[in-house]
Each structure stands twice: as structure tokens, then as C-alpha cells.
Motif scaffolding. Structure first.
Motif, PDB file in Angstrom:
ATOM      1  N   SER A  50      64.774  37.535  23.049  1.00 47.10           N
ATOM      2  CA  SER A  50      65.691  36.768  23.891  1.00 47.10           C
ATOM      3  C   SER A  50      66.723  37.703  24.519  1.00 47.10           C
ATOM      4  O   SER A  50      66.739  38.908  24.257  1.00 47.10           O
ATOM      5  CB  SER A  50      66.397  35.697  23.054  1.00 47.10           C
ATOM      6  OG  SER A  50      65.473  34.851  22.411  1.00 47.10           O
TER       7      SER A  50
ATOM      8  N   LEU B 185      68.213  34.056  14.310  1.00 48.31           N
ATOM      9  CA  LEU B 185      67.853  32.856  15.085  1.00 48.31           C
ATOM     10  C   LEU B 185      66.886  33.219  16.203  1.00 48.31           C
ATOM     11  O   LEU B 185      65.878  32.535  16.427  1.00 48.31           O
ATOM     12  CB  LEU B 185      69.126  32.219  15.638  1.00 48.31           C
ATOM     13  CG  LEU B 185      69.045  30.882  16.351  1.00 48.31           C
ATOM     14  CD1 LEU B 185      70.370  30.135  16.196  1.00 48.31           C
ATOM     15  CD2 LEU B 185      68.748  31.069  17.826  1.00 48.31           C
TER      16      LEU B 185
ATOM     17  N   ARG C 220      63.472  33.884  14.831  1.00 49.27           N
ATOM     18  CA  ARG C 220      62.808  32.664  14.351  1.00 49.27           C
ATOM     19  C   ARG C 220      62.270  31.821  15.505  1.00 49.27           C
ATOM     20  O   ARG C 220      61.264  31.131  15.369  1.00 49.27           O
ATOM     21  CB  ARG C 220      63.808  31.860  13.519  1.00 49.27           C
ATOM     22  CG  ARG C 220      63.253  30.603  12.847  1.00 49.27           C
ATOM     23  CD  ARG C 220      64.363  29.985  12.018  1.00 49.27           C
ATOM     24  NE  ARG C 220      63.985  28.765  11.350  1.00 49.27           N
ATOM     25  CZ  ARG C 220      64.054  28.565  10.035  1.00 49.27           C
ATOM     26  NH1 ARG C 220      64.444  29.549   9.250  1.00 49.27           N
ATOM     27  NH2 ARG C 220      63.736  27.402   9.505  1.00 49.27           N
ATOM     28  N   TYR C 221      62.955  31.888  16.656  1.00 48.40           N
ATOM     29  CA  TYR C 221      62.554  31.078  17.812  1.00 48.40           C
ATOM     30  C   TYR C 221      62.346  31.987  19.026  1.00 48.40           C
ATOM     31  O   TYR C 221      63.165  32.010  19.951  1.00 48.40           O
ATOM     32  CB  TYR C 221      63.615  30.015  18.122  1.00 48.40           C
ATOM     33  CG  TYR C 221      64.031  29.219  16.913  1.00 48.40           C
ATOM     34  CD1 TYR C 221      63.186  28.243  16.371  1.00 48.40           C
ATOM     35  CD2 TYR C 221      65.245  29.463  16.284  1.00 48.40           C
ATOM     36  CE1 TYR C 221      63.553  27.524  15.251  1.00 48.40           C
ATOM     37  CE2 TYR C 221      65.621  28.749  15.155  1.00 48.40           C
ATOM     38  CZ  TYR C 221      64.767  27.787  14.645  1.00 48.40           C
ATOM     39  OH  TYR C 221      65.139  27.091  13.523  1.00 48.40           O
TER      40      TYR C 221
ATOM     41  N   LEU D 220      67.248  23.103  14.921  1.00 47.23           N
ATOM     42  CA  LEU D 220      66.330  23.731  15.880  1.00 47.23           C
ATOM     43  C   LEU D 220      64.870  23.560  15.457  1.00 47.23           C
ATOM     44  O   LEU D 220      63.985  23.412  16.311  1.00 47.23           O
ATOM     45  CB  LEU D 220      66.667  25.205  16.038  1.00 47.23           C
ATOM     46  CG  LEU D 220      67.914  25.503  16.886  1.00 47.23           C
ATOM     47  CD1 LEU D 220      68.256  26.978  16.843  1.00 47.23           C
ATOM     48  CD2 LEU D 220      67.733  25.041  18.320  1.00 47.23           C
ATOM     49  N   ASP D 221      64.615  23.549  14.152  1.00 47.79           N
ATOM     50  CA  ASP D 221      63.251  23.289  13.677  1.00 47.79           C
ATOM     51  C   ASP D 221      62.768  21.924  14.144  1.00 47.79           C
ATOM     52  O   ASP D 221      61.587  21.726  14.456  1.00 47.79           O
ATOM     53  CB  ASP D 221      63.198  23.344  12.141  1.00 47.79           C
ATOM     54  CG  ASP D 221      63.227  24.772  11.606  1.00 47.79           C
ATOM     55  OD1 ASP D 221      63.000  25.703  12.394  1.00 47.79           O
ATOM     56  OD2 ASP D 221      63.484  24.936  10.399  1.00 47.79           O
TER      57      ASP D 221
ATOM     58  N   LEU E  88      69.621  25.875  11.799  1.00 45.46           N
ATOM     59  CA  LEU E  88      68.192  26.163  11.721  1.00 45.46           C
ATOM     60  C   LEU E  88      67.363  24.888  11.550  1.00 45.46           C
ATOM     61  O   LEU E  88      66.318  24.738  12.186  1.00 45.46           O
ATOM     62  CB  LEU E  88      67.921  27.142  10.572  1.00 45.46           C
ATOM     63  CG  LEU E  88      68.595  28.512  10.688  1.00 45.46           C
ATOM     64  CD1 LEU E  88      68.167  29.404   9.534  1.00 45.46           C
ATOM     65  CD2 LEU E  88      68.288  29.181  12.015  1.00 45.46           C
TER      66      LEU E  88
ATOM     67  N   MET F  77      62.743  22.090  18.511  1.00 40.92           N
ATOM     68  CA  MET F  77      61.873  23.008  19.238  1.00 40.92           C
ATOM     69  C   MET F  77      60.477  22.444  19.525  1.00 40.92           C
ATOM     70  O   MET F  77      59.952  22.650  20.644  1.00 40.92           O
ATOM     71  CB  MET F  77      61.776  24.344  18.494  1.00 40.92           C
ATOM     72  CG  MET F  77      61.230  25.478  19.349  1.00 40.92           C
ATOM     73  SD  MET F  77      62.240  25.805  20.830  1.00 40.92           S
ATOM     74  CE  MET F  77      63.690  26.529  20.078  1.00 40.92           C
TER      75      MET F  77
ATOM     76  N   GLN G 190      60.617  31.681  21.468  1.00 40.33           N
ATOM     77  CA  GLN G 190      60.403  30.954  22.725  1.00 40.33           C
ATOM     78  C   GLN G 190      61.666  30.943  23.598  1.00 40.33           C
ATOM     79  O   GLN G 190      61.593  30.732  24.811  1.00 40.33           O
ATOM     80  CB  GLN G 190      60.022  29.489  22.433  1.00 40.33           C
ATOM     81  CG  GLN G 190      58.880  29.323  21.454  1.00 40.33           C
ATOM     82  CD  GLN G 190      59.389  29.077  20.035  1.00 40.33           C
ATOM     83  OE1 GLN G 190      60.363  29.677  19.603  1.00 40.33           O
ATOM     84  NE2 GLN G 190      58.698  28.190  19.315  1.00 40.33           N
ATOM     85  N   ILE G 191      62.834  31.131  22.977  1.00 40.21           N
ATOM     86  CA  ILE G 191      64.096  31.060  23.721  1.00 40.21           C
ATOM     87  C   ILE G 191      64.243  32.293  24.607  1.00 40.21           C
ATOM     88  O   ILE G 191      64.169  33.430  24.149  1.00 40.21           O
ATOM     89  CB  ILE G 191      65.292  30.952  22.759  1.00 40.21           C
ATOM     90  CG1 ILE G 191      65.195  29.657  21.933  1.00 40.21           C
ATOM     91  CG2 ILE G 191      66.606  30.993  23.529  1.00 40.21           C
ATOM     92  CD1 ILE G 191      66.225  29.557  20.832  1.00 40.21           C
TER      93      ILE G 191
END
Length: 479
Positions: free
Chosen positions: A244, A217, A220-221, A179-180, A176, A183, A223-224
């Protein structure tokens, strides 16, 4: 009516003209399976199948990604530390290789050497080596007229499997936090599509006190767009993961996943994402290697089946104590350790008689080394009690270890091989473990892990490969 139909067709044609189709092919957990038994998949067959997919889609419209555990895991690849596996990825035209936890087992120098030989990009956003990033965290690719960002992440639990990677300069930040950091860089590039290639499956083991699951995950993201998983050997043709989409190929070159993304460049949005898992048929055609590759593979086969000894006893996982104590004898003979802990490493089974190098690998399929610790009686007793609990648990994959050189009597006293009671706390004795067990065996043995960190224990990696100790032991005793 005809005008409405014509208008609809013109609009549809205009939309299709603006749409681009990106094909993503994913593999994982190949574990160096270059060869196989008759009628079974292998990397040569996988490369042939994938090459056909790329040819059909067009190289400029495709991305080919492997999510790790590539170079370790078969008898053939341990002989040359994965060189031919990487060469076959190059032959197929792979774009990305994300290292898995087993890819670190030959050491960072070997992993980086294979990374230099790889013609694509070694991506790993949560890896630091001697204070530097040895691989890019992500890369932007131009494929199918689109900007496609691919992020690479390895498992963040490597220290629970490999002995103190930080001592060699290897640090694996948690997923995490990595990726923080990555990203925002990715988003500044304004990609059309974002892919995450990660050596982790849908679910993280509770043994690690997992702070996230794959769905966390994805949440949290958001955008993926597409997550390509690995590590757990689970084929996943495709499932929704919050916003996702998650896919994962199986293991041992048995198949691959294919995802097809249709994207509208004008509206800047994805129109569709379809995916599928393709298992290789038993009679799949193999990749036709060039002369250099054929010679290399032939040399590997010859080395693989070279004779180690002629008159060895039967060793099998069905008689675990006999097999484990053979490992213990091999380790004690080289290290002079007073006490050795070892267990069964595989479902390998060998009849009495001739052993080849492949037979030895089948009994010891990992790159484990010998770790020594100077234990006090109370520390050794705590380890024995933890192992007794593992034996009694009856859990599949509990990995209990047999002890050679010491036993715990019914009265709670420790007795050494010479019959002496070991109860003086100031008397520390050298005790040997394989590096995987010494590292907690994936948090199966937290008591041992805690003890190993005590300064007085002086835990140290000898660098001696257990497979080679077993091979040498068989050569010396059973010619």
C-alpha cells in the motif's frame, strides 16, 4: 526508424487513452480551527485551497476525505459543538468524514446530528451504537471512470480516553476484526481502487498493548491501495507501506495531502501513485463565506470573547499546582466531593485580570466531565502512589494529578483536609476525577483504571462539564 517511433507513439497514445487519473485530497485533525491568529492557517483558508485543487482536477475525478477529530478542539467549535466546521466541509464538497476519537466527546447524539448535517458520507466500519451500525462501513464511488471503494475506521482505543462509552451504547470493535468483516464485502464489489481512511497513525502506542501497527494492517490487507491516516498529527507526504501507500495530513488545518492515481482501465492495473503534502502559507487566502455563514461566524466570535470575570488571579501551566488546585476548588464546590484529583490540561496561560470564555477554554480545551468514585483508604492510597510515580517519572506528557482534600504522610498514613487520619477500610469517601483521567488517560494510569471497575467503587459520570464548572467558579469569585 520513423515507423518504430510512430508505432511507439501510437501505443503510448492508446495506453494514455485507456488511463484515468483520480485525485484524492485528504485532511485530518482539524480540531475545529475555524479562526486563527494573524498569519496562521485555519479551516477557512484550508477550504479555499482545497476548493482550488478540486476545481483543477474536476469534481467527477476527485475524492475529498477527512479522517477525523473535526468538531472538537477549539474554543469556537465547543460553543456550537462543531456545526460550523461541518458546514465548511459541505462548502468545500467533502465526500467522506470518518469520525476521530475527539468527535465522540460531545456525545453520540451530537456526533450523529453533525453526521446528518454533513452532505457527504459518514463512514465508520468499527462503530456500533445501541446494537446498530449508525454509519456505513464503506462506500463505492464512481470517480474518474473508476470504481473506488472507501473504507472508514475510527480509533479502537476510545474507551481508554472517554468514560465507559458502552454505558451510552457505544461499542468500538477492534480494527482488525472490523476489516476482516468488511473486506469480503468490498472485494465482491470488484473495485478498481481501494482506499482506507483511518483515524490512526503509522505507529500505535505501546501503552495500549497494540496488537497491530499500520504496516501489519497493510500486510494483512494487501488489497488496499492507499491509506489515509490521522490522530497522531504527523504530516506524511507519502511512504510505501508493504503493498500500500500511506499518507497523512497534519493538524489544525495547517495543510492537506494530495494523492494522484493513474489507472489503466483496459489492463485493470494502477500505472502510478504519486502523493504530496501541501502546507498552507501564512498569507493564504480565506474562503469567502455567504451571508449566513458570515453571521454565524460573527456570533461565534462575539460569544467567544464575552467576559467571564474581571479580577481573576493569574493561572498558568508554569505554576501547575495553583492551576490544578483551582480546578479542584471548582469541582469540589459543585460536587461536594471530599477529595478531588486534577492536573493541568494545556499550555494555557492567563495573566491576572479579565477573563473571556476563550481564556477559560485555553485552560480547559477538552470536554471532560466529572466522574465520582467511592474509594476506600487503600484504593485512594494506590491512586496517590500511582500519581506520585507519574510526578517522579519526568516523562513528557505524564499527566500527573494533584490531590485536594487528602495527603499521604511520610509514615504512609492518609490524612484528610481536617487533619483526621483516614484508615478505616469500611469508610468510603466520594472522590472526583475528570473523565479522561478516570478512563486511564490513554492507559497512563492502569491502577486507577482497574480500581474504577470495582463494583464497590460505584464509578459514575455526573455529566458536569469541567470547563463550565471552572467558568462558573471564576464568575462567582472574581467579578
Amino acid at each position: 526508424m520513423k515507423r518504430l517511433l510512430l508505432s511507439f507513439l501510437l501505443i503510448s497514445a492508446a495506453l494514455l487513452a485507456a488511463a484515468e487519473k483520480l485525485t484524492v485530497i485528504g485532511t485530518t485533525d482539524i480540531h475545529g480551527h475555524l479562526f486563527s491568529g494573524e498569519g496562521k492557517p485555519n479551516l477557512l483558508k484550508l477550504v479555499h485551497a482545497i476548493s482550488g485543487e478540486i476545481a483543477a482536477a474536476g469534481k467527477t475525478n476527485s475524492l475529498l476525505i477527512d479522517c477525523g477529530d473535526l468538531i472538537q478542539g477549539s474554543a469556537e467549535t465547543q460553543l456550537e459543538q462543531g456545526k460550523s466546521a461541518v458546514a465548511l466541509l459541505n462548502a468545500a464538497g467533502y465526500d467522506v468524514w470518518v469520525p476521530g476519537n475527539h468527535d465522540f466527546e460531545f456525545g453520540m447524539d451530537t456526533l450523529l446530528a453533525r453526521g446528518r448535517e454533513f452532505r457527504g458520507d459518514l463512514l465508520c466500519g468499527n462503530l456500533s451504537y445501541r446494537g446498530k451500525a449508525p454509519a456505513a462501513a464503506w462506500k463505492l464511488y464512481e470517480r474518474a471512470g473508476l470504481k473506488v471503494a472507501v473504507i472508514g475506521i475510527t480509533s479502537d482505543h476510545i474507551a481508554a480516553w472517554n468514560w465507559r462509552p458502552e454505558e451510552s451504547g457505544v461499542v468500538i470493535p477492534d480494527t482488525l476484526s472490523a476489516l476482516d468483516r468488511v473486506m469480503p464485502e468490498v472485494m465482491r464489489a470488484k473495485p478498481d481502487v481501494i482506499l482506507l481512511a483511518i483515524h490512526a497513525g503509522r505507529f500505535q502506542s505501546k501503552r495500549f498493548g497494540a496488537s497491530w501497527q499500520m504496516a501489519d494492517l497493510a500486510r494483512r490487507y494487501p488489497q488496499i491501495d492507499l491509506i489515509l491516516g490521522g490522530h497522531t498529527h504527523e504530516p506524511v507526504a507519502g511512504i510505501p507501506m508493504v503493498k500500500s501507500w500511506f499518507v497523512q495530513a497534519g493538524k489544525h488545518a495547517q495543510g492537506y495531502v494530495k494523492a494522484e492515481i493513474v489507472y489503466d482501465r483496459k489492463q485493470k492495473r494502477m500505472l502510478s501513485l504519486q502523493s504530496s503534502y501541501h502546507a498552507l502559507a501564512a498569507d493564504s487566502t480565506g474562503f469567502v463565506a455567504d451571508k449566513t455563514m458570515k453571521r454565524r461566524l460573527a456570533d461565534l466570535r462575539n460569544n467567544l470573547y464575552s467576559v467571564v470575570c474581571e479580577n481573576a488571579p493569574a493561572l498558568t501551566w508554569k505554576e501547575p499546582e495553583t492551576l490544578a488546585r483551582t480546578f479542584c476548588s471548582a469541582i469540589a464546590g459543585e460536587t461536594r466531593a471530599s477529595i478531588v484529583f486534577h492536573g493541568v490540561l494545556s499550555y494555557g496561560a492567563k495573566h491576572a485580570g479579565r477573563y473571556t470564555r476563550k481564556d477559560v477554554f485555553d485552560l480547559c480545551p477538552f470536554e471532560n466531565t466529572v466522574v465520582l468514585m467511592d474509594l476506600s483508604p487503600s484504593e485512594c492510597k494506590a491512586v496517590l502512589e500511582e500519581q506520585r510515580a507519574a510526578f517522579q517519572s519526568k516523562r513528557k506528557n505524564a499527566m500527573p494529578q494533584f490531590a485536594e482534600g487528602v495527603r499521604l504522610d511520610s509514615d504512609g498514613k492518609l490524612r484528610l483536609a481536617d487533619g483526621r487520619v483516614w484508615d478505616r477500610e469500611s469508610e468510603r469517601l466520594p472522590v472526583a476525577f475528570n473523565s479522561f483521567i478516570a478512563s486511564s488517560a490513554g492507559m497512563r494510569f492502569p491502577v486507577l483504571r482497574e480500581i474504577s471497575r470495582r463494583p464497590a467503587v460505584n464509578g459514575r459520570d455526573t455529566g458536569l462539564k469541567i470547563r463550565m464548572l471552572l467558568e462558573n467558579y471564576l464568575r462567582r469569585n472574581y467579578q
